[in-house]
Design a protein around this motif. Structure first.
Motif, PDB file in Angstrom:
ATOM      1  N   SER A  45       5.051  -1.666  39.634  1.00 19.87           N
ATOM      2  CA  SER A  45       4.007  -2.503  39.048  1.00 19.87           C
ATOM      3  C   SER A  45       4.133  -2.507  37.532  1.00 19.87           C
ATOM      4  O   SER A  45       4.722  -1.608  36.934  1.00 19.87           O
ATOM      5  CB  SER A  45       2.617  -1.990  39.450  1.00 19.87           C
ATOM      6  N   VAL A  46       3.583  -3.543  36.941  1.00 19.87           N
ATOM      7  CA  VAL A  46       3.537  -3.631  35.478  1.00 19.87           C
ATOM      8  C   VAL A  46       2.168  -4.161  35.088  1.00 19.87           C
ATOM      9  O   VAL A  46       1.696  -5.176  35.616  1.00 19.87           O
ATOM     10  CB  VAL A  46       4.669  -4.534  34.931  1.00 19.87           C
ATOM     11  N   GLN A  47       1.503  -3.455  34.186  1.00 25.06           N
ATOM     12  CA  GLN A  47       0.174  -3.827  33.727  1.00 25.06           C
ATOM     13  C   GLN A  47       0.244  -4.603  32.421  1.00 25.06           C
ATOM     14  O   GLN A  47       1.015  -4.259  31.525  1.00 25.06           O
ATOM     15  CB  GLN A  47      -0.688  -2.581  33.516  1.00 25.06           C
ATOM     16  N   ASP A  48      -0.560  -5.645  32.342  1.00 28.87           N
ATOM     17  CA  ASP A  48      -0.655  -6.456  31.127  1.00 28.87           C
ATOM     18  C   ASP A  48       0.736  -6.802  30.610  1.00 28.87           C
ATOM     19  O   ASP A  48       1.102  -6.478  29.477  1.00 28.87           O
ATOM     20  CB  ASP A  48      -1.462  -5.706  30.065  1.00 28.87           C
ATOM     21  N   ILE A  49       1.491  -7.493  31.445  1.00 27.95           N
ATOM     22  CA  ILE A  49       2.894  -7.749  31.144  1.00 27.95           C
ATOM     23  C   ILE A  49       3.057  -8.594  29.884  1.00 27.95           C
ATOM     24  O   ILE A  49       4.076  -8.503  29.191  1.00 27.95           O
ATOM     25  CB  ILE A  49       3.576  -8.434  32.351  1.00 27.95           C
ATOM     26  N   LEU A  50       2.051  -9.373  29.513  1.00 28.37           N
ATOM     27  CA  LEU A  50       2.129 -10.213  28.324  1.00 28.37           C
ATOM     28  C   LEU A  50       1.592  -9.515  27.080  1.00 28.37           C
ATOM     29  O   LEU A  50       1.619 -10.091  25.987  1.00 28.37           O
ATOM     30  CB  LEU A  50       1.357 -11.519  28.557  1.00 28.37           C
ATOM     31  N   ASN A  51       1.089  -8.288  27.242  1.00 29.68           N
ATOM     32  CA  ASN A  51       0.512  -7.524  26.127  1.00 29.68           C
ATOM     33  C   ASN A  51      -0.532  -8.358  25.385  1.00 29.68           C
ATOM     34  O   ASN A  51      -0.552  -8.443  24.152  1.00 29.68           O
ATOM     35  CB  ASN A  51       1.604  -7.080  25.152  1.00 29.68           C
ATOM     36  N   SER A  52      -1.436  -8.954  26.156  1.00 30.20           N
ATOM     37  CA  SER A  52      -2.362  -9.941  25.612  1.00 30.20           C
ATOM     38  C   SER A  52      -3.824  -9.510  25.671  1.00 30.20           C
ATOM     39  O   SER A  52      -4.704 -10.238  25.203  1.00 30.20           O
ATOM     40  CB  SER A  52      -2.220 -11.256  26.395  1.00 30.20           C
TER      41      SER A  52
END
Length: 821
Positions: free
Chosen positions: A757-764
């Motif tokens: 999994s990856v959290q907040d992939i856009l770093n937004s």
């Protein structure tokens, strides 16, 4: 003569009516969860003619699982019961002159959690289902939060928002109550952010949202209740699981569980450890204004914070079935953790007489421990009547030491340094005693009544040492505080529910007596010389729920409740925290509770592969507690006050759509209008009142969860959310958005699975706010590091394997999925 004709016509009409009703009958029954043996609410029940297969009419089950369909003509029919997350069940029945009222009795629904062996396609349990008074989200299949915390898991639940400080809001309102296993379990507004960050997501089974609770439940929290249910599965035999995981920031987690159940004993044990690392940044630009609103100076700051910590979380439970009617259970959970935080803030200023630049470095070490022990006893007088008595005890302890080192540069190269150390010892414990009695007079009517007593105690002493350097620091009498907060709540409630044909009614009334006492002791003050602040009050909380079932699986619900939001402990503490000399905060012991009137209108429609829920709501609140800020010279002060009234109205749309055989979406849209009345408040030490103009705005949030089940035992998940601009006291917060992704692969007959999994992939995901008040304007922003990848490996053991018959049946049911590829 006319009267004779009228009498004859009336008699003929009555005979015709009686003959019509004589040719009709009814069908009734009860829907039960096949695993838990508990009744299921709001299950869709419909009938169709066996000859034409044409749908005729339908209804939904009530809070006791009972349903009834009237005015069914003579004939043979198929009755169908369906519910999101469960397999549909069909039964044949006949209405005839000799059997007009048919009772199909208990209908058992099994969860739709299919295991495909031959073709390696794995089904997932439905993530969302509706019940009459709440929405339930099963989170075991939430891939994107594997290896995360309870706080991160809540961020992906529709209608819930979690900010960068861990504060939780529901439908845009932060006045929400958090429960664990149906009770407070020691969580309070003061400690819940820290605790939820350290509870492993793997220990949670489901999350329940109760947006407008009836009088049976605590009225605390104007926006409702979030109930976190920990795992404690109780299937026959033994089974368990083990997980390990890590993320790219250096964090890692491991957990395990085992369950054993037999005829007389049910037991479970869960244990997990989580090491976490995270980083965040923030900035704040403040412009100081003169009396005419013109800029006169500025103070800007940029900060960076690095956090790390570990926590051990464990839960255990035993249930003894003493007889067929007597059951006793004991369960509890414990939490042991530590956290370290390093924070660096750099200032720039042109305030006359102040520094031109400064650097402040702080380091804090905190340890925490605590838990909950719960003992309950249930006696069943009959299948329709029982009493449950419960006693629970909570203890939470948090010890911490923080150091602050600041170096400032003034004009003419003048330098000043300072050093501080602050030690805290926060302790809170509570006792809860509860008794609930249920008597179901008939399949349509039920009475519930009960008592609940809550006794809470909190202590939070603080000691500070100050000086130019660590070696010259001495005990600081001005920064010493010994604070205690005691609160007792005694409550009685009664609710009555009934159903007549398609109309349902529930009336409730709850009475609560609250007494509070706060003490804030400065240096050399004793209990004998202190003047505590006391506040005792009695409140009534009525509730009204109405429902009406329409044909073709339509349901309308209307409800009203009165709610309360009591001040938090830190909001009442008048101690001035001056650890940051330019930003001083303190509480207000004279705060009153907020009271709200909450109305909801709900509509639900279910199709075979789609479910739509539309909720409209209105809430007005008196004595709104808000954080206010005001400037005194170069110093920004902040406190809490009952400053105004507010009202909000909105519409929430929740849709569950299965578009293809392998793809489904859960979509939530929440549109709401907020209004804050204008206010004028004069703090005790202020020269001028703090004022705020009337403010209102329209906001909306959206969240969508997409799940795809692919061949080769692969499943994918994407969760996206968006929050529009929202108003806050003295300003607004800008919009933000976020995207999480996850994938899972099963191996070896579903005994092993790997999640990525990856959290907040856009770093937004950031929290950008703009505020203003007497003598200042401020622009602030904070955000946590995004794009965090996690890997989690799980192993299941015990009697988890499906029978060959089930595997064959589910395999045949999924063959069409292969054709999609």
């Amino acid at each position: 003569m006319n009267r004779v004709k009228e009498a004859v016509l009336a008699i003929l009409f009555m005979l015709f009516t009686l003959s019509t009703f004589a040719q009709t009958g009814s069908v009734k029954g009860k829907i039960i969860d096949a695993k838990t043996k508990k009744p299921l609410e709001f299950v869709n029940v419909s009938i169709r003619a066996i000859e034409t297969q044409k749908p005729l009419t339908g209804t939904v089950s009530d809070s006791t699982g009972v349903f009834r369909i009237n005015r069914v003509k003579n004939g043979t029919y198929i009755l169908s019961a369906s519910f999101i997350g469960y397999k549909s069940v069909e039964k044949e029945f006949t209405i005839s002159p000799t059997a007009r009222n048919v009772n199909v009795k208990n209908i058992l629904l099994e969860e739709d959690n299919q295991v495909i062996d031959e073709i390696k396609v794995v089904g997932q349990r439905a993530q969302m289902r509706f019940e009459i008074d709440k929405k339930v989200f099963d989170v075991e299949s939430n891939i994107s939060q594997a290896g995360g915390s309870a706080s991160e898991l809540l961020e992906n639940i529709p209608s819930i928002e979690v900010d960068n400080e861990g504060e939780i809001s529901l439908r845009g309102n932060s006045s929400v109550t958090i429960w664990i296993n149906g009770k407070a379990s020691g969580l309070s507004a003061d400690n819940q952010a820290q605790i939820l960050e350290q509870i492993p997501a793997e220990s949670i089974e489901r999350i329940e949202l109760i947006t407008n609770p009836s009088a049976k439940f605590s009225p605390e929290g104007t926006s409702g209740i979030i109930n976190i249910i920990l795992k404690k599965n109780r299937k026959a035999g033994y089974y368990g699981s083990f997980q390990i995981g890590a993320d790219i920031l250096g964090g890692y987690n491991t957990s395990g569980s085992i369950n054993y159940s037999s005829g007389k004993i049910e037991s479970y044990l869960n244990i997990g450890y989580r090491q976490r690392k995270s980083g965040s940044k923030d900035y704040s630009d403040r412009i100081n204004l003169d009396d005419q609103g013109n800029p006169v100076s500025y103070l800007n700051q940029n900060g960076r914070r690095d956090r790390k910590g570990g926590a051990l979380f464990t839960g255990v439970g035993l249930t003894f079935h003493l007889t067929q009617t007597d059951h006793i259970g004991i369960e509890g959970f414990g939490h042991f953790g530590n956290r370290n935080s390093n924070n660096t803030i750099r200032y720039e200023s042109d305030v006359p007489g102040s520094f031109s630049s400064s650097e402040r470095i702080s380091n804090s070490d905190n340890s925490s421990k605590g838990g909950n022990v719960n003992l309950d006893y249930k006696h069943e007088f009959s299948e329709k009547s029982n009493i449950i008595a419960r006693a629970s005890w909570d203890l939470w302890v948090s010890d911490g030491t923080s150091t602050y080192k600041q170096h400032s540069l003034y004009q003419q190269n003048k330098e000043i340094s300072s050093w501080q150390k602050q030690e805290s010892d926060n302790r809170s414990q509570s006792w809860e005693f509860q008794a609930d009695y249920v008597n179901q007079f008939s399949e349509e009517s039920k009475l519930e009544t009960g008592y609940k007593g809550t006794l809470s105690r909190q202590k939070s002493p603080v000691e500070t040492y100050s000086g130019e350097t660590e070696t010259t620091a001495v005990f600081d009498e001005l920064l010493y505080n010994k604070y205690s907060y005691n609160r007792n709540i005694q409550a009685l409630y009664v609710t009555f529910s009934t159903k007549v044909n398609s109309f349902g009614l529930q009336l409730g009334l709850r009475g609560e007596y609250t007494d509070t006492e706060t003490k804030s002791l400065g240096y050399e003050r004793t209990e004998a010389t202190a003047h505590p602040y006391k506040d005792n009050y009695f409140s009534l909380f009525p509730s009204l729920f109405l429902s009406y079932s329409l044909p073709q699986n339509h349901e309308i619900q209307v409800n009203y409740t009165r709610r309360i939001s009591r001040p938090r402990g830190w909001q009442l503490n008048p101690f001035m925290d001056m650890t940051d000399s330019l930003n001083i905060s303190f509480g207000n012991p004279y705060l009153s509770p907020e009271y709200s009137n909450s109305f909801e209108l709900n509509y639900i429609k279910t199709w075979e592969k789609h479910t739509l829920s539309v909720s409209t709501y209105y809430r007005n609140t008196d004595n709104v507690i808000q954080r206010i800020r005001y400037r005194e010279g170069d110093v920004m002060k902040s406190t809490s006050a009952n400053i105004t009234q507010s009202s909000s109205a909105g519409a929430e749309i929740v849709a569950k759509n299965k578009l293809l055989k392998f793809l489904d979406f859960t979509t939530t849209l929440n549109f709401y209008y907020n209004e804050l009345e204008g206010f004028s408040y004069l703090p005790a030490d202020a020269d001028a009142p703090v004022t705020g103009e009337r403010d209102d705005n329209f906001s909306w949030t959206g969240k969508i969860i997409a799940n795809a089940i692919l061949p080769h035992a692969i499943s994918l998940q994407a969760t996206g959310s968006y929050n529009s601009k929202q108003i806050i006291a003295q300003g607004h917060r800008e919009a933000n958005y976020r995207l999480d992704l996850g994938a899972r692969k099963f191996f070896f007959d579903r005994k092993i699975n790997l999640s990525i999994s990856v959290q907040d992939i856009l770093n937004s995901r950031n929290w950008h706010s703009i505020t203003s008040g007497n003598g200042f304007k401020q622009d602030s922003d904070s955000w946590r590091k995004g794009g965090v990848f996690r890997f989690t490996l799980s192993y299941n053991f015990g009697n988890m394997k499906a029978s060959k018959q089930k595997q064959q049946r589910t395999s045949e049911g999924m063959n069409n999925i292969i054709e999609e590829f």
